[in-house]
Enzyme design. Structure first.
Site, PDB file in Angstrom:
ATOM      1  N   LYS A  77      38.635  29.209  33.840  1.00 54.36           N
ATOM      2  CA  LYS A  77      37.742  30.369  33.514  1.00 54.36           C
ATOM      3  C   LYS A  77      38.468  31.043  32.415  1.00 54.36           C
ATOM      4  CE  LYS A  77      34.391  33.974  35.334  1.00 54.36           C
ATOM      5  NZ  LYS A  77      34.308  34.606  36.394  1.00 54.36           N
ATOM      6  N   SER A 152      29.405  34.305  37.531  1.00 55.76           N
ATOM      7  CA  SER A 152      29.681  34.453  36.045  1.00 55.76           C
ATOM      8  C   SER A 152      30.410  32.973  35.737  1.00 55.76           C
ATOM      9  CB  SER A 152      30.398  35.907  35.977  1.00 55.76           C
ATOM     10  OG  SER A 152      31.714  35.574  36.657  1.00 55.76           O
ATOM     11  N   SER A 176      30.590  35.259  41.918  1.00 54.53           N
ATOM     12  CA  SER A 176      30.600  34.396  40.762  1.00 54.53           C
ATOM     13  C   SER A 176      31.398  32.979  40.732  1.00 54.53           C
ATOM     14  CB  SER A 176      31.531  35.287  39.863  1.00 54.53           C
ATOM     15  OG  SER A 176      30.657  36.268  39.350  1.00 54.53           O
TER      16      SER A 176
END
Lengths: 489, 100
Positions: A77, A152, A176
């Site tokens: 990420k 996310s 997330s």
């Protein structure tokens, strides 16, 4: 075991059956094939990955064991710091920033022989539930490109679901990792707070943030957590000691375990949990029972207040953490005649709307006159949630709930109404507030054919038990989406 | 809970947070922030007088390490990431008053 799992790849590479470079080229070809459609990545590091894969192959040629993730391609990420490699957090304010250090998890992956393929897209500063808030464009769900991948960590979930990498890392502040895992039909884990070092994870809400893995199989997430977990002197909230054995525990089953279905998060008391999601949860309960556990519905009353408390606490911490983006030491600067105007011009141009919304919400909740009414009250609710979980875990080993209220929704559907978007996190938030681990396991599909995730929650540091139940659910899960989990990319 | 957040409140908070909003943004953010704060009104139903706050999930006290110099960041690498640098320091516009 197929070559599309990290375990399978690592063992094939270690035995010389395949080279790390061959494995990597297969995955890079998969990225070439569909990345233009999915947009899982902010940055693909093909050249760097080839160098890393070749180094793994050289180590093997020299008779050295490169480690448990030998030659396994991974995606990170883009809020995990990578030394000298751009780390954007999906924000214009960090566009072009090259961190001067690696996150601890990045170093541990490399030391285990993993090969970093790229940095994945995310909602700006991890604020969002759809990966529509990135300054670098929307990520699409590889199982249906008209739908969101969740967020996310949507890029990391999509990268695994699309077969771009077998495993990836995300971060989970209110769901997330788990929510996008559910929406993309993959496994996602939020470990116990402190189980994985946050050093080098760009901070959103420091008392809630935790790094964790995505994978196609439960065993791969267990393996990833063994590699990235354990004490780190660079994170003062890191739990002392090493990660307990997880992979070796997986096959122990759940005979005699007591498992509670959280009444408040499974539809009866809560609006918005879709009928198909409830149906899969019911089937999961029966499957756990058939595997030897006792399964009962139980009340964890204060979990329904988690959402309200979270959307005060997380913005409050974010408003403080994001004060550092002032145009002085890194990232964007918009020039102005004096420092104060430069700060304001830089932040106004650099942050997107969702980040501004949360900074203002947090600033308000912490401001004189409102602190007790919002922040103080929310911290007390956090205590109630911790107490209610403690009471539930006197009776039960594990708890279960849906991961997300619905299957993946359409791109744009919830983008204009923040409060509707926030409701996505209702089932995942309580674990963050309590600091407990939770995993999302794919469990069949909804009426629209898109994946449903079942969440298993455990007390702090009880990951081993959580993974055992997850392995059981995985083994008996109804057929999932046809695109997830099939063979080599 | 308390009175609904006003446009003036949002303008004040934006200033505290070093954000500049135009009139349309001010309207939109006011209504969106009010929605979120209204949702938090469900907490009013709880009796919290005797409940202590939780700031953090772990019962950690001070975490200390031996006072030994370890690896530190490379100054040149850190400064290379800054928007403006002079004589090994971060350079900023004047903090007081206008530029000459």
């Amino acid at each position: 075991m197929t070559l599309s799992t990290a375990q399978g790849i690592a063992s094939a590479v270690r035995s010389g059956e395949r080279t790390a470079r061959e494995v990597l080229e297969d995955y890079l070809a998969a990225v070439d094939g569909r990345e233009h459609e999915v947009h899982a990545f902010n940055l693909v590091l093909a050249d760097e990955a080839r160098v890393a894969a070749d180094a793994v192959d050289s180590a093997i040629d020299a008779g050295t064991n490169p480690g448990p993730l030998a030659g396994v391609p991974v995606a990170l990420k883009d809020n995990l710091c990578t030394r000298g490699v751009p780390t954007t957090c999906g924000s214009k304010i960090l566009d072009g920033w090259r961190p001067p250090y690696d996150a601890t998890v990045v170093g541990r992956l490399a030391a285990a022989g993993a090969v970093v393929v790229g940095k994945t897209n995310l909602d700006e500063f991890a604020m969002g539930s759809s990966t529509e808030n990135s300054a670098f464009g929307v990520t699409r769900n590889p199982l249906d490109p008209a739908k969101v991948p969740g967020g996310s960590s949507g890029g990391s979930a999509a990268a695994v679901a699309a077969g771009f990498v077998p495993v990836s890392l995300g971060s989970d502040t209110g769901g997330s990792i788990r929510q996008p895992a559910a929406l993309c039909g993959v496994v996602g884990v939020k470990p116990t707070y402190g189980a994985v070092s946050r050093y080098g994870l760009v901070a959103f809400a420091s008392s809630l943030d935790q790094i964790g893995p995505f994978s196609l199989t439960v065993a791969d997430s267990a393996l990833m957590l063994e590699v990235i977990g354990g004490h780190d002197p660079r994170d003062s909230t890191s739990i002392p000691g090493r990660t307990p054995d997880l992979v070796a525990e997986l096959d122990r089953g759940i005979d005699g375990m007591r498992i509670g279905i959280i009444e408040e998060l499974s539809g009866d008391g809560l609006e918005g949990i879709a009928g198909d999601v409830r149906a899969r949860l019911g089937e999961a309960g029966l499957a756990l029972e058939a595997a030897g556990a006792t399964v009962e519905t139980t009340s964890v009353p204060s979990t329904v207040y988690g959402l309200s408390a979270y959307y005060v606490i997380a913005p409050a911490e974010a408003s403080s953490n994001l004060a550092r983006y002032d145009g002085v030491r890194f990232g964007l600067r918009i020039d102005a005649p004096n420092a104060g105007e430069m700060n304001t011009a830089t932040r106004t141009a650099g942050f997107g709307d969702e980040v501004k919304r949360r900074i203002m919400l947090g600033t308000y909740a912490l401001s004189a006159g409102y602190y007790d009414a919002y922040y103080g009250k929310s911290q007390k609710v956090r205590t109630l949630i911790v107490r209610d979980f403690a009471r539930a875990y006197e009776e039960f080993d594990l708890l279960v709930s849906p991961t997300a209220p619905t299957t993946a929704f359409a791109i744009g559907e919830k983008a204009t109404d923040p409060m509707t978007m926030y409701l996505n996190d209702v089932c995942t938030i309580p674990s963050n507030l309590a600091g407990h681990p939770a995993i999302s396991v794919p469990f069949g599909v909804g009426d629209d054919g898109m994946p449903v995730g079942v969440q298993i929650l455990a007390p702090a540091t009880d990951e081993a038990k959580m993974f055992r139940a997850a392995a059981v659910l995985e083994a008996v899960a109804p057929e999932g989406h046809p695109l997830v989990g099939g063979g080599l990319p | 809970m308390t009175e609904r957040i006003t446009r003036e409140d949002v303008a004040h908070v934006a200033e505290l947070a070093r954000l500049s909003l135009d009139q349309d943004e001010l309207d939109a953010f006011t209504s969106q922030l009010a929605d979120v704060l209204d949702h938090a009104a469900d907490l009013d139903a709880l009796d919290l007088d005797e409940v202590p706050p939780t700031a953090h999930p772990l019962p950690l006290r001070n975490v200390l390490r031996p006072d030994v110099v370890g690896e530190t960041s490379d100054r040149a690498e850190v400064l290379a990431a800054a928007p403006s640098v002079e004589e090994d320091q971060f350079r900023v516009p004047p903090v007081l008053g206008e530029a000459p």
